[in-house]
Design an enzyme around this catalytic site. Structure first.
Site, PDB file in Angstrom:
ATOM      1  N   ASP A 159      17.715  29.500 -27.405  1.00  0.00           N
ATOM      2  CA  ASP A 159      16.468  29.522 -27.055  1.00  0.00           C
ATOM      3  C   ASP A 159      16.546  28.846 -25.646  1.00  0.00           C
ATOM      4  OD1 ASP A 159      15.043  30.813 -29.173  1.00  0.00           O
ATOM      5  OD2 ASP A 159      14.901  28.691 -30.100  1.00  0.00           O
ATOM      6  N   ASP A 161      13.739  25.929 -30.459  1.00  0.00           N
ATOM      7  CA  ASP A 161      14.441  24.951 -31.019  1.00  0.00           C
ATOM      8  C   ASP A 161      16.054  25.270 -31.188  1.00  0.00           C
ATOM      9  OD1 ASP A 161      14.397  26.769 -33.004  1.00  0.00           O
ATOM     10  OD2 ASP A 161      14.734  25.278 -34.636  1.00  0.00           O
ATOM     11  N   CYS A 163       3.440   1.627   2.886  1.00  0.00           N
ATOM     12  CA  CYS A 163       4.627   1.005   2.534  1.00  0.00           C
ATOM     13  C   CYS A 163       5.664   2.025   1.784  1.00  0.00           C
ATOM     14  CB  CYS A 163       4.471  -0.224   1.703  1.00  0.00           C
ATOM     15  SG  CYS A 163       3.508  -1.483   2.578  1.00  0.00           S
ATOM     16  N   CYS A 174       0.772  -1.184   0.088  1.00  0.00           N
ATOM     17  CA  CYS A 174      -0.100   0.030   0.020  1.00  0.00           C
ATOM     18  C   CYS A 174       0.934   1.175   0.044  1.00  0.00           C
ATOM     19  CB  CYS A 174      -0.952   0.061   1.238  1.00  0.00           C
ATOM     20  SG  CYS A 174      -0.119   0.253   2.854  1.00  0.00           S
ATOM     21  N   ASP A 207       8.931  31.044 -30.337  1.00  0.00           N
ATOM     22  CA  ASP A 207      10.068  31.650 -31.304  1.00  0.00           C
ATOM     23  C   ASP A 207       9.639  31.626 -32.601  1.00  0.00           C
ATOM     24  OD1 ASP A 207      12.733  32.435 -31.562  1.00  0.00           O
ATOM     25  OD2 ASP A 207      13.150  30.662 -32.467  1.00  0.00           O
TER      26      ASP A 207
END
Length: 755
Positions: free
Chosen positions: A643, A639, A16, A13, A434
């Protein structure tokens, strides 16, 4: 700091998981730890100078659990030993469910007369005998339910308590009370009481709880289907050409620089670069891109993708855990093993859940026994409280949804770094795009070129030669466009010296002792160079959404270029959908205002920040985050290398997978295919996942908030009704199953296209 991932065993559970978390954190040298009950793993950051794997595993063992290091081969999946352990556990619990279920049905039928007061003629009389019931119950109590005692005892030795503790105490109370009645019925008769036994309660509850665990384990296995699907994509063998001989070898033996042959209809075994031949490749299973991609010599191919039409040979560039597929699997596994902030409340609750439930059970017994003087009533309500309480549902509410959600993301070409990123994405208010490589293809081409000295061909070629000599030293997409244009005009490339790139402005170098400077009009103005003679061309091209760069030689303007970068086909549609989702869409670019606004108009963006240098992007994101005095949730999509800082600064950084590794590493979400529709899908998936988590948490909390008081007999004074412990056991078993089943609904997630 080093990291390691351990597979955990012995958890029953969420309590634990909390116990293991505390045990690991108590080891000197452990910096951070994340124990995930949903995937039964622990992700640990530690100082290798102060601790090691053996010490961490020793702490887990001391807490009463076991662990194993997750194997290094990411694409191997579960090893045979792990599969054997799971199969053995599944078979054992299945046997116990069958035995407990059959005996439970017999016992339940036999108890109908006692529960209803009716004389049912078809029930054999011997089933009413307490000694027969004792004989039937005992193997269920101490064989089927043995795991409750073992785990409960482990927890007790370490001064903790788990759901197994509740089950062991609850079913033992019903069994031992019934045993006392069986052995000493005269004790009750002497007090004028009719003795009753509750063997059927113990048997039925154990059977139901075990059935719930079996269903839960099998359902949780389905939450990692995405991982199994990804691992299953990789072919087992590869056709390698060594010393002119074609041989079929296991994929694990493929080495970097091996030449591999791929025929139509075969899967590409590892990542590489095409050297001979041409074909189309279906990359949908990895990138989510629906259309096959043309491949020619020099193009990259991704392992596990499907070759469609032609044969080709390629050179292996990445193998084993370095392949693109392996990295995807690793990212998904890490995301599935992480915790979302929304889980913190549930973790805090499960930390003290079991001790509080035991306290409520004791209080329930004391209150009913003291006020009603009815031992049977006090015992049955106490057993009901112990059995109905369920920390598992709380522990599974978030991890199961995260596992399915991140898996669905991978299926749609979206890699999500962790659960926090997935959760935060649904709160995004402003999304910053961008321009180059994000809204546009990122493959600019020179469309116009004018020389101050006239359009005579030799003047243009001479300038092109100077420009290409400088730009060939730059990695900027615009520089690549200039070099390619020069090559298309058959201009010979010369060398440049003292090259320098001025961020956000341009580049310069010495070519044949002449200072060549290429860049923006703003930079030319800063250099004191007059550009009026070319202004008409600049204005016209910028109005046509072209990027304009100016060229000066020895401090005098000499030429101007117009460079066009085509919009991605999905850009305008994606922006429209994002706006309909209630997001403010902003464009960020280093281009001048005219060009930026022309591009923005084409895609439907109203707010534009032009002429932003790379070093200003972070400040721009910070400004948006604190806009109007509120803490806005801002996402950045980019990308390029420049950036990366802005992606890291944004609340949610989204990298285009076709971009640079630096940008991807700095982001929270990666769109493998580069299609902006992926942004829409990521946000919709985040919203669907968080909605699912909230449903799960609501079910888990409301179940315990209502169930425990009802089991304690809160309705008895009003309606004279008590919750039968059998019903409590059924409710407890179904609570975890219902949470996992609800999470599995996310597997049907499909991104909605808003027209």
């Amino acid at each position: 700091m080093d990291t390691l991932t351990l597979k955990l065993r012995g958890m029953s559970c969420a309590s634990c998981a909390n116990n293991i978390d505390q045990a690991i954190r108590s080891v000197p040298g452990v910096i951070d730890c994340n124990v995930n009950f949903g995937v039964e793993q622990a992700n640990i950051n530690y100082d290798p100078k102060r601790t090691d794997l053996k010490k961490i595993q020793a702490a887990i063992d001391a807490a009463g659990y076991s662990s194993a290091l997750v194997q290094e081969d990411i694409l191997a999946g579960e090893d045979e030993a792990e599969k054997a352990i799971k199969l053995a556990e599944d078979q054992e619990i299945t046997r116990k469910v069958i035995v407990g279920g059959v005996i439970g049905i017999i016992m339940f039928v036999g108890s109908i007369p006692m529960m209803t007061g009716l004389n049912v003629p078809f029930i054999p009389a011997f089933l009413h005998d307490y000694w027969v019931q004792l004989v039937l119950t005992t193997p269920v109590q101490f064989w089927c339910g043995w795991t409750f005692y073992v785990n409960g005892w482990k927890a007790l030795k370490h001064h903790t308590a788990t759901m197994d503790t509740l089950m062991a105490v609850g079913t033992s109370a019903a069994y031992l009370y019934s045993l006392f009645v069986t052995l000493f019925p005269g004790f009750f008769l002497a007090q004028g009481l009719m003795p009753h036994v509750y063997y059927e309660v113990s048997v039925t509850v154990i059977a139901l709880i075990l059935l719930g665990r079996l269903l839960e384990h099998r359902a949780r296995g389905k939450t990692s289907e995405a991982i199994h699907k990804l691992i299953g994509l990789q072919p087992k063998n590869a056709k390698v050409i060594r010393d002119g001989v074609e041989m079929n070898i296991p994929i694990t033996e493929v080495a970097i620089n091996d030449v591999i042959l791929v025929r139509p209809g075969e899967k590409i075994p590892v990542d590489g670069e095409v050297i001979t031949g041409a074909s189309t490749v279906d990359e949908a299973m990895v990138t989510g891109e629906s259309l096959p991609v043309q491949k020619h010599p020099g193009d990259e191919v991704i392992g596990a993708t499907m070759n469609k039409t032609g044969s080709f040979q390629f050179r292996a560039t990445r193998v084993g855990n370095d392949t693109f597929l392996a990295q995807i699997v690793q990212l998904v596994q890490e995301a599935q093993g992480s915790k979302a902030p929304i889980q913190r409340l549930a973790d805090q609750v499960t930390g003290w859940f079991v001790p509080v439930v035991i306290a409520i059970a004791i209080a329930t017994f004391v209150i009913w026994f003291n006020f009603m003087g009815n031992f049977t009533l006090a015992m049955m309500t106490t057993v009901g409280v112990l059995i109905i309480a369920c920390p598992c549902a709380l522990g599974l509410a978030t991890p199961t949804s995260i596992m399915v959600g991140t898996g669905k993301g991978a299926e749609n070409g979206i890699l999500i770094k962790d659960a926090q990123s997935l959760e935060l994405a649904h709160k995004i208010q402003t999304i910053v795009l961008d321009k180059t490589g994000t809204l546009t293809e990122g493959k600019p081409t020179v469309t116009d070129f004018v020389s101050v000295n006239g359009t005579a061909h030799h003047n243009e070629l001479k300038l092109l030669q100077l420009a290409a000599a400088v730009e060939r030293n730059s990695e900027h997409p615009l520089a690549e466009a200039v070099v390619k244009y020069a090559q298309s005009q058959e201009v010979s490339l010369t060398e440049a010296n003292n090259f320098a790139a001025i961020a956000g402005s341009g580049v310069q170098a010495l070519v044949s002792d002449r200072l060549v400077q290429i860049g923006t009009q703003r930079w030319m103005s800063e250099l004191g160079i007059n550009t009026d003679t070319l202004q008409q061309y600049k204005d016209a091209w910028e109005t046509a959404a072209k990027t304009v760069i100016l060229m000066a030689v020895d401090g005098e303007i000499q030429g101007v270029m117009g460079i066009a970068d085509a919009l991605k086909p999905s850009s305008a549609a994606a922006v429209k959908i994002l706006q309909k989702l209630g997001l403010e869409v902003v464009m960020l670019t280093g281009d001048n205002r005219k060009t930026a606004e022309a591009i923005a108009q084409q895609v439907g963006i109203q707010r534009v920040f032009p002429e932003v240098r790379p070093d200003q992007k972070v400040a721009m994101i910070q400004s948006l985050q604190g806009e109007k005095g509120e803490a806005k949730i801002v996402a950045m999509v980019g990308d390029g290398i420049n950036d990366a800082p802005a992606l890291a600064q944004a609340d949610v950084g989204i990298a285009i997978g076709t971009g640079t590794d630096v940008a991807i590493a700095a982001s929270d979400i990666t769109l493998i295919s580069g299609d902006l529709q992926g942004i829409v899908t990521a946000i919709q998936l985040s919203r669907a996942t968080i909605r699912n988590i909230r449903q799960n948490l609501f079910f888990a909390f409301i179940y315990n908030v209502i169930g425990i008081p009802v089991a304690a007999g809160i309705l008895f004074p009003l309606f004279g009704w008590l919750l039968n412990p059998i019903l409590a056991g059924a409710a407890m078993a179904l609570s975890s199953v219902s949470v996992v089943t609800n999470a599995l609904r996310l597997r049907k997630f499909q991104p909605k296209v808003i027209s």
